[in-house]
Scaffold this active site. Structure first.
Site, PDB file in Angstrom:
ATOM      1  N   PHE A  24      -3.053  10.998   0.351  1.00 19.73           N
ATOM      2  CA  PHE A  24      -3.470  10.019  -0.652  1.00 19.73           C
ATOM      3  C   PHE A  24      -4.508   9.020  -0.141  1.00 19.73           C
ATOM      4  O   PHE A  24      -4.965   8.160  -0.894  1.00 19.73           O
ATOM      5  CB  PHE A  24      -2.249   9.255  -1.190  1.00 19.73           C
ATOM      6  CG  PHE A  24      -1.473   8.511  -0.131  1.00 19.73           C
ATOM      7  CD1 PHE A  24      -1.892   7.264   0.323  1.00 19.73           C
ATOM      8  CD2 PHE A  24      -0.315   9.054   0.405  1.00 19.73           C
ATOM      9  CE1 PHE A  24      -1.173   6.573   1.295  1.00 19.73           C
ATOM     10  CE2 PHE A  24       0.415   8.367   1.376  1.00 19.73           C
ATOM     11  CZ  PHE A  24      -0.022   7.126   1.819  1.00 19.73           C
ATOM     12  N   THR A  53       8.260   0.691  -3.655  1.00 16.87           N
ATOM     13  CA  THR A  53       6.901   1.213  -3.842  1.00 16.87           C
ATOM     14  C   THR A  53       6.778   1.966  -5.162  1.00 16.87           C
ATOM     15  O   THR A  53       5.798   1.812  -5.887  1.00 16.87           O
ATOM     16  CB  THR A  53       6.528   2.133  -2.663  1.00 16.87           C
ATOM     17  OG1 THR A  53       6.628   1.368  -1.452  1.00 16.87           O
ATOM     18  CG2 THR A  53       5.115   2.667  -2.801  1.00 16.87           C
ATOM     19  N   ARG A  70       6.881  -4.989  -9.079  1.00 18.80           N
ATOM     20  CA  ARG A  70       6.561  -3.599  -9.403  1.00 18.80           C
ATOM     21  C   ARG A  70       7.328  -3.093 -10.617  1.00 18.80           C
ATOM     22  O   ARG A  70       6.789  -2.310 -11.394  1.00 18.80           O
ATOM     23  CB  ARG A  70       6.769  -2.725  -8.182  1.00 18.80           C
ATOM     24  CG  ARG A  70       5.697  -2.995  -7.121  1.00 18.80           C
ATOM     25  CD  ARG A  70       5.921  -2.203  -5.876  1.00 18.80           C
ATOM     26  NE  ARG A  70       4.820  -2.346  -4.934  1.00 18.80           N
ATOM     27  CZ  ARG A  70       4.969  -2.297  -3.623  1.00 18.80           C
ATOM     28  NH1 ARG A  70       6.169  -2.088  -3.082  1.00 18.80           N
ATOM     29  NH2 ARG A  70       3.922  -2.433  -2.831  1.00 18.80           N
ATOM     30  N   ASN A 124       0.489   0.248  -7.932  1.00 15.03           N
ATOM     31  CA  ASN A 124       1.760  -0.482  -7.942  1.00 15.03           C
ATOM     32  C   ASN A 124       1.609  -1.995  -7.777  1.00 15.03           C
ATOM     33  O   ASN A 124       2.525  -2.674  -7.352  1.00 15.03           O
ATOM     34  CB  ASN A 124       2.722   0.105  -6.914  1.00 15.03           C
ATOM     35  CG  ASN A 124       2.217  -0.001  -5.490  1.00 15.03           C
ATOM     36  OD1 ASN A 124       1.227  -0.675  -5.214  1.00 15.03           O
ATOM     37  ND2 ASN A 124       2.901   0.664  -4.583  1.00 15.03           N
ATOM     38  N   HIS A 135       0.518  -5.252  -2.487  1.00 17.59           N
ATOM     39  CA  HIS A 135       0.740  -4.775  -1.114  1.00 17.59           C
ATOM     40  C   HIS A 135       1.351  -5.940  -0.358  1.00 17.59           C
ATOM     41  O   HIS A 135       0.982  -7.095  -0.572  1.00 17.59           O
ATOM     42  CB  HIS A 135      -0.592  -4.389  -0.451  1.00 17.59           C
ATOM     43  CG  HIS A 135      -0.501  -4.303   1.050  1.00 17.59           C
ATOM     44  ND1 HIS A 135      -0.167  -3.148   1.693  1.00 17.59           N
ATOM     45  CD2 HIS A 135      -0.667  -5.251   2.015  1.00 17.59           C
ATOM     46  CE1 HIS A 135      -0.139  -3.379   3.010  1.00 17.59           C
ATOM     47  NE2 HIS A 135      -0.443  -4.653   3.225  1.00 17.59           N
TER      48      HIS A 135
END
Length: 140
Positions: free
Chosen positions: A59, A93, A104, A114, A117
């Site tokens: 990813f 996550t 989230r 999402n 961080h």
């Protein structure tokens, strides 16, 4: 528990939807103080360096593209046990696994988008803070 600092990013999916204030309110309600904050448009190169730990993951390229797709808000949060507290406020996550009331659970659009961080340890917090902020910008 010790007073500590952690690093946070409000990601493009959240800034596009003008959620910065709502997310900041969640941090502050949890007892975290925002001691530094700025809105930037991260380049793909900056994202690549910042997320270098994920360079071998499938990813990685998509993550770097996403982080450079719109402005982000980089922040330093301070409080008792700030790293753990921030991770609790953010939620899992995967938003489907995030506890109700977390950032989230309320705002994330997907695992990739999402909304936030947060640093996972004191060492990474120090590195991530130094990547975006000089010592003079940290106002406690």
């Amino acid at each position: 528990m010790a007073l500590e600092r952690t690093f946070s990013i409000i990601k493009p999916d959240a800034t596009r939807r003008n959620l910065t204030g709502k997310i900041n309110a969640k941090f502050e309600e949890a007892g975290l103080r925002i001691v530094a904050q700025k809105r930037i448009h991260m380049t793909k190169a900056q994202a690549g360096v910042f997320y270098a730990v994920h360079a071998e993951r499938p990813f990685y390229d998509e993550l770097c593209e996403f982080m450079a797709s719109a402005p982000v808000v980089v922040q330093v949060l301070e409080g008792e046990g700030a790293i753990a507290k921030n991770r609790e406020v953010m939620g899992a996550t995967n938003p489907a696994d995030a506890a109700p009331g977390t950032i989230r659970a309320e705002f994330a659009e997907s695992v990739g988008e999402n909304s936030v961080h947060g640093s996972d340890a004191p060492e990474t917090a120090a590195e991530e803070i130094a990547y975006f902020f000089s010592g003079m910008e940290l106002v406690g």
